[in-house]
Design a protein around this motif. Sequence first.
Motif, PDB file in Angstrom:
ATOM      1  N   PRO A  39       8.131  -2.236   9.714  1.00 45.20           N
ATOM      2  CA  PRO A  39       8.640  -1.973  10.980  1.00 45.20           C
ATOM      3  C   PRO A  39       8.645  -0.623  11.209  1.00 45.20           C
ATOM      4  N   LYS A  40       8.640  -0.317  12.411  1.00 43.94           N
ATOM      5  CA  LYS A  40       8.752   1.085  12.825  1.00 43.94           C
ATOM      6  C   LYS A  40       9.910   1.963  12.227  1.00 43.94           C
ATOM      7  N   ALA A  41      10.719   1.164  12.273  1.00 46.05           N
ATOM      8  CA  ALA A  41      12.163   1.897  11.556  1.00 46.05           C
ATOM      9  C   ALA A  41      12.034   2.404  10.222  1.00 46.05           C
ATOM     10  N   GLU A  42      11.419   1.494   9.517  1.00 43.72           N
ATOM     11  CA  GLU A  42      11.064   1.723   7.780  1.00 43.72           C
ATOM     12  C   GLU A  42      10.226   2.626   7.838  1.00 43.72           C
ATOM     13  N   VAL A  43       9.119   2.869   8.668  1.00 41.53           N
ATOM     14  CA  VAL A  43       8.092   4.019   8.500  1.00 41.53           C
ATOM     15  C   VAL A  43       8.893   5.258   8.904  1.00 41.53           C
ATOM     16  N   ILE A  44       9.643   5.238   9.846  1.00 38.67           N
ATOM     17  CA  ILE A  44      10.460   6.480  10.158  1.00 38.67           C
ATOM     18  C   ILE A  44      11.203   6.814   8.945  1.00 38.67           C
ATOM     19  N   GLN A  45      11.728   6.160   8.252  1.00 40.49           N
ATOM     20  CA  GLN A  45      12.687   6.198   7.056  1.00 40.49           C
ATOM     21  C   GLN A  45      11.914   6.819   5.983  1.00 40.49           C
ATOM     22  N   ILE A  46      10.668   6.134   5.563  1.00 42.20           N
ATOM     23  CA  ILE A  46       9.776   6.632   4.523  1.00 42.20           C
ATOM     24  C   ILE A  46       9.388   8.081   4.819  1.00 42.20           C
ATOM     25  N   ARG A  47       8.976   8.237   6.205  1.00 41.51           N
ATOM     26  CA  ARG A  47       8.546   9.546   6.564  1.00 41.51           C
ATOM     27  C   ARG A  47       9.447  10.558   6.193  1.00 41.51           C
ATOM     28  N   LYS A  48      10.639  10.279   6.761  1.00 44.26           N
ATOM     29  CA  LYS A  48      11.646  11.543   6.482  1.00 44.26           C
ATOM     30  C   LYS A  48      12.039  11.582   4.884  1.00 44.26           C
ATOM     31  N   PHE A  49      12.003  10.594   4.057  1.00 43.52           N
ATOM     32  CA  PHE A  49      11.996  10.724   2.648  1.00 43.52           C
ATOM     33  C   PHE A  49      11.059  11.454   2.039  1.00 43.52           C
ATOM     34  N   GLN A  75       0.821  -1.217  -0.020  1.00 43.81           N
ATOM     35  CA  GLN A  75       0.095   0.103  -0.074  1.00 43.81           C
ATOM     36  C   GLN A  75       1.077   1.367   0.062  1.00 43.81           C
ATOM     37  N   VAL A  76       1.983   1.125   0.841  1.00 41.77           N
ATOM     38  CA  VAL A  76       2.976   2.197   0.853  1.00 41.77           C
ATOM     39  C   VAL A  76       3.364   2.625  -0.644  1.00 41.77           C
ATOM     40  N   MET A  77       3.823   1.574  -1.089  1.00 44.46           N
ATOM     41  CA  MET A  77       4.324   1.574  -2.794  1.00 44.46           C
ATOM     42  C   MET A  77       3.221   2.252  -3.717  1.00 44.46           C
ATOM     43  N   HIS A  78       1.959   1.766  -3.458  1.00 47.63           N
ATOM     44  CA  HIS A  78       0.922   2.522  -4.311  1.00 47.63           C
ATOM     45  C   HIS A  78       1.025   4.047  -4.068  1.00 47.63           C
ATOM     46  N   VAL A  79       0.822   4.676  -2.797  1.00 47.26           N
ATOM     47  CA  VAL A  79       1.174   5.895  -2.293  1.00 47.26           C
ATOM     48  C   VAL A  79       2.153   6.448  -2.945  1.00 47.26           C
ATOM     49  N   LEU A  80       3.463   6.080  -2.947  1.00 46.21           N
ATOM     50  CA  LEU A  80       4.443   6.671  -3.604  1.00 46.21           C
ATOM     51  C   LEU A  80       4.255   6.798  -5.089  1.00 46.21           C
ATOM     52  N   ALA A 102      17.710  -6.341  -6.631  1.00 46.82           N
ATOM     53  CA  ALA A 102      17.942  -7.632  -5.927  1.00 46.82           C
ATOM     54  C   ALA A 102      18.099  -7.407  -4.445  1.00 46.82           C
ATOM     55  N   GLY A 103      17.883  -8.564  -3.966  1.00 48.21           N
ATOM     56  CA  GLY A 103      17.997  -8.718  -2.205  1.00 48.21           C
ATOM     57  C   GLY A 103      16.978  -8.085  -1.608  1.00 48.21           C
ATOM     58  N   ASN A 104      15.512  -8.123  -2.252  1.00 48.99           N
ATOM     59  CA  ASN A 104      14.433  -7.591  -1.279  1.00 48.99           C
ATOM     60  C   ASN A 104      14.757  -5.979  -1.285  1.00 48.99           C
ATOM     61  N   ARG A 105      15.266  -5.264  -2.066  1.00 44.05           N
ATOM     62  CA  ARG A 105      15.375  -3.717  -2.075  1.00 44.05           C
ATOM     63  C   ARG A 105      14.611  -3.275  -3.093  1.00 44.05           C
ATOM     64  N   VAL A 106      14.150  -2.108  -3.044  1.00 39.56           N
ATOM     65  CA  VAL A 106      13.260  -1.313  -3.715  1.00 39.56           C
ATOM     66  C   VAL A 106      13.805   0.103  -3.778  1.00 39.56           C
ATOM     67  N   GLY A 107      14.250   0.488  -4.939  1.00 36.33           N
ATOM     68  CA  GLY A 107      14.582   1.919  -5.360  1.00 36.33           C
ATOM     69  C   GLY A 107      13.440   2.923  -5.440  1.00 36.33           C
ATOM     70  N   SER A 157      16.433  10.175  -4.048  1.00 31.58           N
ATOM     71  CA  SER A 157      16.363   8.662  -4.317  1.00 31.58           C
ATOM     72  C   SER A 157      16.874   8.303  -3.057  1.00 31.58           C
ATOM     73  N   VAL A 158      16.260   7.027  -2.752  1.00 29.09           N
ATOM     74  CA  VAL A 158      16.307   6.163  -1.590  1.00 29.09           C
ATOM     75  C   VAL A 158      16.151   4.764  -1.778  1.00 29.09           C
ATOM     76  N   ALA A 159      16.631   3.849  -0.978  1.00 30.18           N
ATOM     77  CA  ALA A 159      16.340   2.226  -1.302  1.00 30.18           C
ATOM     78  C   ALA A 159      15.780   1.780   0.161  1.00 30.18           C
ATOM     79  N   PHE A 160      14.660   1.236  -0.102  1.00 29.80           N
ATOM     80  CA  PHE A 160      14.163   0.399   1.040  1.00 29.80           C
ATOM     81  C   PHE A 160      14.263  -1.076   0.792  1.00 29.80           C
ATOM     82  N   THR A 161      14.144  -1.543   2.157  1.00 32.11           N
ATOM     83  CA  THR A 161      14.140  -2.904   2.448  1.00 32.11           C
ATOM     84  C   THR A 161      12.669  -3.353   2.151  1.00 32.11           C
TER      85      THR A 161
END
Length: 87
Positions: free
Chosen positions: A64-74, A25-30, A41-46, A53-57
């Motif tokens: 996870p909460k850490a990923e939510v924080i990373q997306i929020r900052k991006f 759902q987050v990818m759809h919003v982006l 490769a390796g479960n990464r999404v650019g 630009s950023v790469a997420f796992t």
Amino acid sequence: MNHHHRKILHALFAHPISANIDFKQVMHVLEEVGAEIDHKAGNRVGVKLNGHSVAFTHAHHDLPKAEVIQIRKFLESCGVTPDKYPL
């Protein structure tokens, strides 16, 4: 942006940090806000948006909460805030 996407965007910026936001759902919003998504490769999404630009796992289900924080900052660095998309 439809109502469901706006709810996901607001959940990314909610306090306390939500730990039950679906990765797909987050990818759809982006994509809705104009981001280019590149599966790596390796479960990464650019993600490229507004010159940033950023790469997420890739989480299999909820972020996870850490990923939510990373997306929020991006999103904030790209100028995307929930204020621009009211519910």
